[in-house]
Design a protein around this motif. Sequence first.
Motif, PDB file in Angstrom:
ATOM      1  N   THR A  30       0.828  -1.209   0.000  1.00 37.67           N
ATOM      2  CA  THR A  30       0.000   0.000   0.000  1.00 37.67           C
ATOM      3  C   THR A  30       0.862   1.259   0.000  1.00 37.67           C
ATOM      4  O   THR A  30       0.637   2.190  -0.792  1.00 37.67           O
ATOM      5  N   ARG A  31       1.870   1.291   0.862  1.00 36.42           N
ATOM      6  CA  ARG A  31       2.751   2.454   0.915  1.00 36.42           C
ATOM      7  C   ARG A  31       3.550   2.592  -0.374  1.00 36.42           C
ATOM      8  O   ARG A  31       3.789   3.703  -0.861  1.00 36.42           O
ATOM      9  N   THR A  32       3.982   1.453  -0.928  1.00 35.23           N
ATOM     10  CA  THR A  32       4.710   1.491  -2.193  1.00 35.23           C
ATOM     11  C   THR A  32       3.863   2.117  -3.290  1.00 35.23           C
ATOM     12  O   THR A  32       4.320   2.991  -4.040  1.00 35.23           O
ATOM     13  N   LEU A  33       2.623   1.696  -3.384  1.00 39.90           N
ATOM     14  CA  LEU A  33       1.720   2.237  -4.403  1.00 39.90           C
ATOM     15  C   LEU A  33       1.474   3.730  -4.203  1.00 39.90           C
ATOM     16  O   LEU A  33       1.383   4.495  -5.170  1.00 39.90           O
ATOM     17  N   LYS A  34       1.360   4.163  -2.944  1.00 39.68           N
ATOM     18  CA  LYS A  34       1.138   5.577  -2.665  1.00 39.68           C
ATOM     19  C   LYS A  34       2.320   6.428  -3.132  1.00 39.68           C
ATOM     20  O   LYS A  34       2.141   7.515  -3.709  1.00 39.68           O
ATOM     21  N   ILE A  35       3.538   5.945  -2.881  1.00 45.65           N
ATOM     22  CA  ILE A  35       4.722   6.708  -3.295  1.00 45.65           C
ATOM     23  C   ILE A  35       4.796   6.778  -4.817  1.00 45.65           C
ATOM     24  O   ILE A  35       5.089   7.837  -5.393  1.00 45.65           O
ATOM     25  N   GLN A  70      18.087   2.702 -11.777  1.00 46.75           N
ATOM     26  CA  GLN A  70      17.406   2.009 -12.859  1.00 46.75           C
ATOM     27  C   GLN A  70      17.023   0.593 -12.437  1.00 46.75           C
ATOM     28  O   GLN A  70      15.916   0.108 -12.727  1.00 46.75           O
ATOM     29  N   LYS A  71      17.910  -0.064 -11.715  1.00 47.03           N
ATOM     30  CA  LYS A  71      17.594  -1.425 -11.252  1.00 47.03           C
ATOM     31  C   LYS A  71      16.473  -1.414 -10.229  1.00 47.03           C
ATOM     32  O   LYS A  71      15.618  -2.315 -10.208  1.00 47.03           O
ATOM     33  N   LYS A  77       8.397  -2.303 -11.220  1.00 46.35           N
ATOM     34  CA  LYS A  77       7.508  -2.466 -12.370  1.00 46.35           C
ATOM     35  C   LYS A  77       6.230  -3.250 -12.071  1.00 46.35           C
ATOM     36  O   LYS A  77       5.150  -2.881 -12.551  1.00 46.35           O
ATOM     37  N   PRO A  78       6.294  -4.340 -11.288  1.00 47.96           N
ATOM     38  CA  PRO A  78       5.059  -5.081 -11.020  1.00 47.96           C
ATOM     39  C   PRO A  78       3.987  -4.251 -10.307  1.00 47.96           C
ATOM     40  O   PRO A  78       2.805  -4.607 -10.346  1.00 47.96           O
ATOM     41  N   HIS A  79       4.394  -3.143  -9.671  1.00 42.79           N
ATOM     42  CA  HIS A  79       3.435  -2.310  -8.948  1.00 42.79           C
ATOM     43  C   HIS A  79       2.787  -1.249  -9.836  1.00 42.79           C
ATOM     44  O   HIS A  79       1.846  -0.579  -9.405  1.00 42.79           O
ATOM     45  N   LEU A  81       0.468   0.436 -12.557  1.00 42.14           N
ATOM     46  CA  LEU A  81      -0.917   0.096 -12.906  1.00 42.14           C
ATOM     47  C   LEU A  81      -1.121  -0.101 -14.400  1.00 42.14           C
ATOM     48  O   LEU A  81      -2.087  -0.748 -14.814  1.00 42.14           O
ATOM     49  N   THR A  82      -0.245   0.462 -15.226  1.00 42.47           N
ATOM     50  CA  THR A  82      -0.389   0.320 -16.676  1.00 42.47           C
ATOM     51  C   THR A  82       0.971   0.014 -17.292  1.00 42.47           C
ATOM     52  O   THR A  82       2.012   0.083 -16.622  1.00 42.47           O
ATOM     53  N   ASP A  83       0.939  -0.304 -18.588  1.00 44.57           N
ATOM     54  CA  ASP A  83       2.176  -0.528 -19.336  1.00 44.57           C
ATOM     55  C   ASP A  83       2.633   0.733 -20.055  1.00 44.57           C
ATOM     56  O   ASP A  83       3.508   0.683 -20.921  1.00 44.57           O
ATOM     57  N   GLU A  84       2.023   1.854 -19.728  1.00 42.02           N
ATOM     58  CA  GLU A  84       2.390   3.120 -20.348  1.00 42.02           C
ATOM     59  C   GLU A  84       3.874   3.399 -20.086  1.00 42.02           C
ATOM     60  O   GLU A  84       4.334   3.398 -18.940  1.00 42.02           O
ATOM     61  N   PRO A  85       4.684   3.597 -21.135  1.00 42.10           N
ATOM     62  CA  PRO A  85       6.125   3.826 -20.920  1.00 42.10           C
ATOM     63  C   PRO A  85       6.383   5.119 -20.161  1.00 42.10           C
ATOM     64  O   PRO A  85       5.687   6.124 -20.352  1.00 42.10           O
ATOM     65  N   LEU A  86       7.382   5.074 -19.293  1.00 46.45           N
ATOM     66  CA  LEU A  86       7.768   6.242 -18.515  1.00 46.45           C
ATOM     67  C   LEU A  86       9.095   6.782 -19.030  1.00 46.45           C
ATOM     68  O   LEU A  86       9.954   6.022 -19.506  1.00 46.45           O
ATOM     69  N   SER A  87       9.282   8.073 -18.899  1.00 44.03           N
ATOM     70  CA  SER A  87      10.552   8.673 -19.308  1.00 44.03           C
ATOM     71  C   SER A  87      11.673   8.128 -18.426  1.00 44.03           C
ATOM     72  O   SER A  87      11.456   7.691 -17.288  1.00 44.03           O
ATOM     73  N   MET A  88      12.893   8.151 -18.953  1.00 43.61           N
ATOM     74  CA  MET A  88      14.038   7.677 -18.183  1.00 43.61           C
ATOM     75  C   MET A  88      14.187   8.478 -16.897  1.00 43.61           C
ATOM     76  O   MET A  88      14.497   7.912 -15.832  1.00 43.61           O
ATOM     77  N   GLU A  89      13.951   9.771 -16.950  1.00 42.27           N
ATOM     78  CA  GLU A  89      14.084  10.588 -15.747  1.00 42.27           C
ATOM     79  C   GLU A  89      13.085  10.172 -14.685  1.00 42.27           C
ATOM     80  O   GLU A  89      13.414  10.099 -13.501  1.00 42.27           O
ATOM     81  N   ARG A  90      11.859   9.868 -15.091  1.00 35.62           N
ATOM     82  CA  ARG A  90      10.851   9.445 -14.103  1.00 35.62           C
ATOM     83  C   ARG A  90      11.203   8.062 -13.535  1.00 35.62           C
ATOM     84  O   ARG A  90      10.994   7.793 -12.352  1.00 35.62           O
ATOM     85  N   GLN A  91      11.731   7.210 -14.366  1.00 37.48           N
ATOM     86  CA  GLN A  91      12.160   5.893 -13.886  1.00 37.48           C
ATOM     87  C   GLN A  91      13.251   6.045 -12.826  1.00 37.48           C
ATOM     88  O   GLN A  91      13.211   5.399 -11.762  1.00 37.48           O
TER      89      GLN A  91
END
Length: 487
Positions: A30-35, A70-71, A77-79, A81-91
């Motif tokens: 739950t906390r992981t998803l919130k962050i 990055q690792k 990734k399993p957390h 909600l979608t497969d929408e790609p994220l920018s490298m900076e956001r990752q």
Amino acid sequence: MSVKATRTGIVLRPDPTRVLFRPFELGSNTRTLKIIARVSSLTDEEVAVKLQEVINEFGSRHYKLERFFQKRFEHLKPHLLTDEPLSMERQLLLGAYFTMEYSLESAALFNPSMIWHPDQTNVPPGFKRFILSLRATGEGHISSISFRMGYIDEESKIVLRKPSRYVTSPEIVPNHIFSKPQFERKLYELRLINAISERMLAGLGDEFSLAELETVIKRITTQFRYNAEYETIANGILALARSNYELHFDDDQQMDERCIFPSSPNETNGIEDARFVQFTDDNGDVTYYATYTAYNGQVTFPQLLETRDFTHFKVSTLNGAEVQNKGMALFPRKINGRYATLSRQDGENIYLMYSDDLYFWQTKELILKPTYPWEYVQLGNCGSPLETKAGWLVLSHGVGPMRKYAIGAFLLDLNDPSKVIGRTKEPILSPDENEREGYVPNVVYSCGGILNGDDLIIPYAMADYASSFAIVNVNDLLAELTSDSGQ
């Protein structure tokens, strides 16, 4: 008069500025998803600004920090909600929120073990290069293996190299290959061989990877998901597999930048007291082994590290009826065609063990009991035996009144180490007034010294807090051990 060691005055104290990055685990989905949701609410511009703040503040403190971010994102990734790609900076920013600094030696730097470096090229004239391993203890009293490097000249002058600012734990090798016969033997020793485990292993070849094992176990436990016995056996098999693994450091990392941090189920609370030894096989091949104590917070497990270059390491569980307690120390070569080790299964006496298989130990023989007042509480080794013309020279520790630890020595026959040639009646090194105060008062302790010409170099811990070196003339020590006074 008994031989005494001479202190060098060199002191290695714990340095809280040596920090490494570790996963920051919240233990709550739950906390992981919130962050993740909070970071996802940031605009691209806000993400770029915040990531740059993190890099500016922490980038100079670590080696390849962004690679670790990055690792960490890959673990998240399993957390998503979608497969929408994220920018490298956001990752990278998401990875940063699930990363923390850990000061690996903020509490103590002690119980050193010393060996000659496998690479003696470009060494200053008259010197030899050595590696010093130490038990580093930080927040939560979690112990890991830290390294230092230095030089010794012909007169046993010790020069320590100032450690790098950076320190990093190794990569876990993902494709570690298991030998099925050896794995089955370890399961047998753990009493995990039955019809269920045989069924789980039946679909595997003579060699298999952790991923292949996990796939097979997942398939079978899914079929029998309501059977508690299947789940128990599966957990036991996977715990064994994850406790036998490989580690790899980058080639361009300096020795003192390397830290072996707990990685397996057996080691959750620490890796303790590694005793390194340069082992020469019958064919002349050299491997560096270290027996150490893995601690999971409740039980200690003797385990084995092995490496040829201090870049790639293999970690193995040790099995057999006599693999228990602490303080196993391997001899630097086979004796009469068999591996040999010193041990202390009962907590107070020293035993000798032989085995045809490095990873399995079934029998023991008592060779030394606490005999003198300074060792009445318990006796143990202080590292692997050192080969001399007079016999196997072994540093020992004894515990006396007020739980005072001191260091002595004993000598074993070269061809039959069960024969004790001599032992010191008095310690060669006891805590002085400068060494009595620390994390554990009144303790001097070593995990292994080296011979340098006519000198025995003893790296030792002071009160389980800091470390130093002492020197004793090996000829004088052997003379005492082979005389009537040493009997």
